[in-house]
Design a protein around this motif. Structure first.
Motif, PDB file in Angstrom:
ATOM      1  N   PHE A 115       0.844  -1.179   0.000  1.00 56.39           N
ATOM      2  CA  PHE A 115       0.000   0.000   0.000  1.00 56.39           C
ATOM      3  C   PHE A 115       0.885   1.236   0.000  1.00 56.39           C
ATOM      4  CE2 PHE A 115      -2.676  -3.246   1.831  1.00 56.39           C
ATOM      5  CZ  PHE A 115      -3.862  -3.045   1.143  1.00 56.39           C
ATOM      6  N   TYR A 116       0.531   2.197  -0.813  1.00 55.91           N
ATOM      7  CA  TYR A 116       1.263   3.451  -0.886  1.00 55.91           C
ATOM      8  C   TYR A 116       0.352   4.530  -0.310  1.00 55.91           C
ATOM      9  CZ  TYR A 116       4.310   0.783  -3.901  1.00 55.91           C
ATOM     10  OH  TYR A 116       5.162  -0.170  -4.390  1.00 55.91           O
ATOM     11  N   VAL A 117       0.662   4.930   0.916  1.00 55.72           N
ATOM     12  CA  VAL A 117      -0.208   5.867   1.612  1.00 55.72           C
ATOM     13  C   VAL A 117       0.612   6.773   2.520  1.00 55.72           C
ATOM     14  CG1 VAL A 117      -0.703   4.316   3.555  1.00 55.72           C
ATOM     15  CG2 VAL A 117      -2.384   6.014   2.912  1.00 55.72           C
ATOM     16  N   SER A 118       0.155   7.999   2.656  1.00 55.76           N
ATOM     17  CA  SER A 118       0.691   8.896   3.670  1.00 55.76           C
ATOM     18  C   SER A 118      -0.507   9.443   4.445  1.00 55.76           C
ATOM     19  CB  SER A 118       1.487  10.050   3.043  1.00 55.76           C
ATOM     20  OG  SER A 118       0.625  11.044   2.523  1.00 55.76           O
ATOM     21  N   ILE A 119      -0.236   9.872   5.653  1.00 54.98           N
ATOM     22  CA  ILE A 119      -1.295  10.466   6.471  1.00 54.98           C
ATOM     23  C   ILE A 119      -0.815  11.829   6.948  1.00 54.98           C
ATOM     24  CG2 ILE A 119      -2.658  10.287   8.590  1.00 54.98           C
ATOM     25  CD1 ILE A 119      -2.444   7.228   8.293  1.00 54.98           C
ATOM     26  N   THR A 120      -1.651  12.826   6.747  1.00 55.25           N
ATOM     27  CA  THR A 120      -1.348  14.171   7.219  1.00 55.25           C
ATOM     28  C   THR A 120      -2.445  14.586   8.182  1.00 55.25           C
ATOM     29  OG1 THR A 120      -0.202  14.738   5.171  1.00 55.25           O
ATOM     30  CG2 THR A 120      -0.961  16.575   6.537  1.00 55.25           C
ATOM     31  N   LYS A 121      -2.029  14.910   9.401  1.00 50.65           N
ATOM     32  CA  LYS A 121      -2.969  15.378  10.425  1.00 50.65           C
ATOM     33  C   LYS A 121      -2.779  16.877  10.588  1.00 50.65           C
ATOM     34  CE  LYS A 121      -2.669  11.029  12.937  1.00 50.65           C
ATOM     35  NZ  LYS A 121      -2.262  10.377  14.185  1.00 50.65           N
ATOM     36  N   ILE A 122      -3.884  17.605  10.508  1.00 50.44           N
ATOM     37  CA  ILE A 122      -3.860  19.056  10.657  1.00 50.44           C
ATOM     38  C   ILE A 122      -4.803  19.409  11.799  1.00 50.44           C
ATOM     39  CG2 ILE A 122      -4.282  21.284   9.555  1.00 50.44           C
ATOM     40  CD1 ILE A 122      -3.922  19.816   6.835  1.00 50.44           C
ATOM     41  N   GLU A 123      -4.286  20.134  12.763  1.00 53.31           N
ATOM     42  CA  GLU A 123      -5.122  20.561  13.885  1.00 53.31           C
ATOM     43  C   GLU A 123      -5.074  22.074  14.000  1.00 53.31           C
ATOM     44  OE1 GLU A 123      -5.835  19.869  18.662  1.00 53.31           O
ATOM     45  OE2 GLU A 123      -4.397  18.612  17.608  1.00 53.31           O
ATOM     46  N   TYR A 124      -6.259  22.684  14.060  1.00 55.49           N
ATOM     47  CA  TYR A 124      -6.341  24.125  14.251  1.00 55.49           C
ATOM     48  C   TYR A 124      -6.374  24.409  15.742  1.00 55.49           C
ATOM     49  CZ  TYR A 124      -8.040  28.936  14.138  1.00 55.49           C
ATOM     50  OH  TYR A 124      -8.180  30.288  14.322  1.00 55.49           O
ATOM     51  N   VAL A 125      -5.373  25.154  16.215  1.00 58.66           N
ATOM     52  CA  VAL A 125      -5.300  25.545  17.617  1.00 58.66           C
ATOM     53  C   VAL A 125      -5.646  27.035  17.660  1.00 58.66           C
ATOM     54  CG1 VAL A 125      -3.865  25.646  19.688  1.00 58.66           C
ATOM     55  CG2 VAL A 125      -3.518  23.794  18.024  1.00 58.66           C
ATOM     56  N   GLU A 126      -6.914  27.301  17.985  1.00 58.66           N
ATOM     57  CA  GLU A 126      -7.457  28.656  17.893  1.00 58.66           C
ATOM     58  C   GLU A 126      -6.720  29.645  18.788  1.00 58.66           C
ATOM     59  OE1 GLU A 126     -11.824  30.820  17.745  1.00 58.66           O
ATOM     60  OE2 GLU A 126     -11.670  28.725  18.382  1.00 58.66           O
ATOM     61  N   GLU A 127      -6.429  29.246  20.041  1.00 62.63           N
ATOM     62  CA  GLU A 127      -5.769  30.173  20.958  1.00 62.63           C
ATOM     63  C   GLU A 127      -4.350  30.541  20.518  1.00 62.63           C
ATOM     64  OE1 GLU A 127      -5.569  25.987  22.594  1.00 62.63           O
ATOM     65  OE2 GLU A 127      -7.211  27.295  21.989  1.00 62.63           O
ATOM     66  N   LYS A 128      -3.730  29.721  19.699  1.00 63.32           N
ATOM     67  CA  LYS A 128      -2.391  30.018  19.166  1.00 63.32           C
ATOM     68  C   LYS A 128      -2.465  30.548  17.731  1.00 63.32           C
ATOM     69  CE  LYS A 128       0.283  26.806  21.939  1.00 63.32           C
ATOM     70  NZ  LYS A 128       1.323  25.782  21.922  1.00 63.32           N
ATOM     71  N   ASN A 138      -3.032   9.913  -0.337  1.00 64.03           N
ATOM     72  CA  ASN A 138      -2.647  10.780   0.763  1.00 64.03           C
ATOM     73  C   ASN A 138      -3.904  11.142   1.544  1.00 64.03           C
ATOM     74  OD1 ASN A 138       0.077  10.727  -0.007  1.00 64.03           O
ATOM     75  ND2 ASN A 138      -0.272  12.323  -1.508  1.00 64.03           N
ATOM     76  N   ILE A 139      -3.943  10.657   2.762  1.00 63.67           N
ATOM     77  CA  ILE A 139      -5.113  10.844   3.618  1.00 63.67           C
ATOM     78  C   ILE A 139      -4.879  12.083   4.480  1.00 63.67           C
ATOM     79  CG2 ILE A 139      -6.512   9.836   5.468  1.00 63.67           C
ATOM     80  CD1 ILE A 139      -5.556   7.062   4.365  1.00 63.67           C
ATOM     81  N   ILE A 140      -5.884  12.934   4.536  1.00 64.09           N
ATOM     82  CA  ILE A 140      -5.817  14.168   5.312  1.00 64.09           C
ATOM     83  C   ILE A 140      -6.875  14.107   6.396  1.00 64.09           C
ATOM     84  CG2 ILE A 140      -5.914  16.693   5.230  1.00 64.09           C
ATOM     85  CD1 ILE A 140      -3.816  15.505   3.283  1.00 64.09           C
ATOM     86  N   HIS A 141      -6.471  14.357   7.644  1.00 63.39           N
ATOM     87  CA  HIS A 141      -7.408  14.487   8.762  1.00 63.39           C
ATOM     88  C   HIS A 141      -7.256  15.895   9.306  1.00 63.39           C
ATOM     89  CE1 HIS A 141      -8.242  10.230   8.788  1.00 63.39           C
ATOM     90  NE2 HIS A 141      -6.976   9.938   8.977  1.00 63.39           N
ATOM     91  N   LEU A 142      -8.360  16.621   9.360  1.00 67.58           N
ATOM     92  CA  LEU A 142      -8.331  17.982   9.876  1.00 67.58           C
ATOM     93  C   LEU A 142      -9.252  18.089  11.078  1.00 67.58           C
ATOM     94  CD1 LEU A 142      -7.717  21.145   8.174  1.00 67.58           C
ATOM     95  CD2 LEU A 142      -9.807  21.110   9.517  1.00 67.58           C
ATOM     96  N   LYS A 143      -8.734  18.704  12.122  1.00 70.80           N
ATOM     97  CA  LYS A 143      -9.500  18.821  13.365  1.00 70.80           C
ATOM     98  C   LYS A 143      -9.512  20.278  13.820  1.00 70.80           C
ATOM     99  CE  LYS A 143      -9.135  17.372  18.175  1.00 70.80           C
ATOM    100  NZ  LYS A 143      -8.300  16.689  19.146  1.00 70.80           N
ATOM    101  N   THR A 144     -10.707  20.768  14.107  1.00 74.24           N
ATOM    102  CA  THR A 144     -10.864  22.072  14.750  1.00 74.24           C
ATOM    103  C   THR A 144     -11.556  21.808  16.092  1.00 74.24           C
ATOM    104  OG1 THR A 144     -13.059  22.540  13.833  1.00 74.24           O
ATOM    105  CG2 THR A 144     -11.160  23.199  12.486  1.00 74.24           C
ATOM    106  N   ALA A 145     -11.816  22.858  16.821  1.00 71.85           N
ATOM    107  CA  ALA A 145     -12.471  22.692  18.123  1.00 71.85           C
ATOM    108  C   ALA A 145     -13.849  22.043  17.980  1.00 71.85           C
ATOM    109  CB  ALA A 145     -12.583  24.033  18.825  1.00 71.85           C
ATOM    110  N   SER A 146     -14.532  22.309  16.880  1.00 72.48           N
ATOM    111  CA  SER A 146     -15.901  21.816  16.742  1.00 72.48           C
ATOM    112  C   SER A 146     -16.110  20.780  15.630  1.00 72.48           C
ATOM    113  CB  SER A 146     -16.846  22.992  16.485  1.00 72.48           C
ATOM    114  OG  SER A 146     -16.478  23.643  15.288  1.00 72.48           O
ATOM    115  N   LYS A 147     -15.122  20.591  14.745  1.00 71.75           N
ATOM    116  CA  LYS A 147     -15.334  19.685  13.616  1.00 71.75           C
ATOM    117  C   LYS A 147     -14.113  18.823  13.344  1.00 71.75           C
ATOM    118  CE  LYS A 147     -18.621  22.575  11.237  1.00 71.75           C
ATOM    119  NZ  LYS A 147     -19.081  23.174  10.041  1.00 71.75           N
ATOM    120  N   ARG A 148     -14.398  17.674  12.766  1.00 68.87           N
ATOM    121  CA  ARG A 148     -13.362  16.780  12.255  1.00 68.87           C
ATOM    122  C   ARG A 148     -13.752  16.442  10.825  1.00 68.87           C
ATOM    123  NH1 ARG A 148     -10.288  13.609  16.274  1.00 68.87           N
ATOM    124  NH2 ARG A 148     -10.855  14.414  18.296  1.00 68.87           N
TER     125      ARG A 148
END
Length: 167
Positions: free
Chosen positions: A24-37, A140-150
């Protein structure tokens, strides 16, 4: 007759024992929004052998990651490659990824990036072509997380860009 059976088994044995292992040829990118920063914190995870292959073919056949042979130049090439292949727009504006560092976890290299000065996210567009120039099947799998949504995206050679809306 005995010779025919032995010959048959010897010819058939490799076929029966051969595994049809599919890599399997895959990468994972996790992005998290840190509002206070006011920042997006990014971790990109790529199999070491896959990214090493592309760096050796693209830049230098002596690139060696996660070994005693690893040079500072190898890390610079890794960073350069990821920064060329991972582009992010926030609210329609291309943003600059700042390299923070990397670490190895068994057979994966984790590269850390940050985008500062991010306020009021309406949408994020991600263009991730990591390893797509070497592997046709790359995803390429992208996971994005904010305070209220994924949210998540799966990007491939035919669809290397994705847009996530938040309002």
């Amino acid at each position: 007759m005995k010779f025919v059976r032995i010959a048959f088994v010897l010819l058939l044995f490799p076929l029966l024992t051969a595994s049809s292992a599919h890599k399997f040829y895959v990468s994972i990118t996790k992005i998290e929004y840190v509002e206070e920063k006011e920042s997006l914190q990014i971790i990109t995870q790529i199999f070491i052998d896959d990214v090493e292959d592309v760096l050796q073919k693209r830049y230098d056949p002596n690139v060696s990651l996660a070994t005693k042979k690893e040079r500072e130049a190898d890390i610079e090439l890794l960073t350069k490659y990821i920064l060329q292949k991972l582009k992010i727009k926030v609210n329609g504006e291309l943003v600059e990824l700042k390299y923070i560092g990397k670490e190895y976890d068994i057979d994966i290299v984790k590269s850390y990036f940050e985008i500062k000065g991010v306020k009021n996210i309406k949408n994020i567009e991600i263009d991730n072509t990591v390893l797509m120039d070497l592997f046709e099947e790359q995803q390429n799998i992208i996971h994005l997380k904010t305070a209220s949504k994924r949210r998540s995206l799966i990007l491939d050679k035919e669809n290397p860009k994705g847009l996530l809306n938040f309002h």
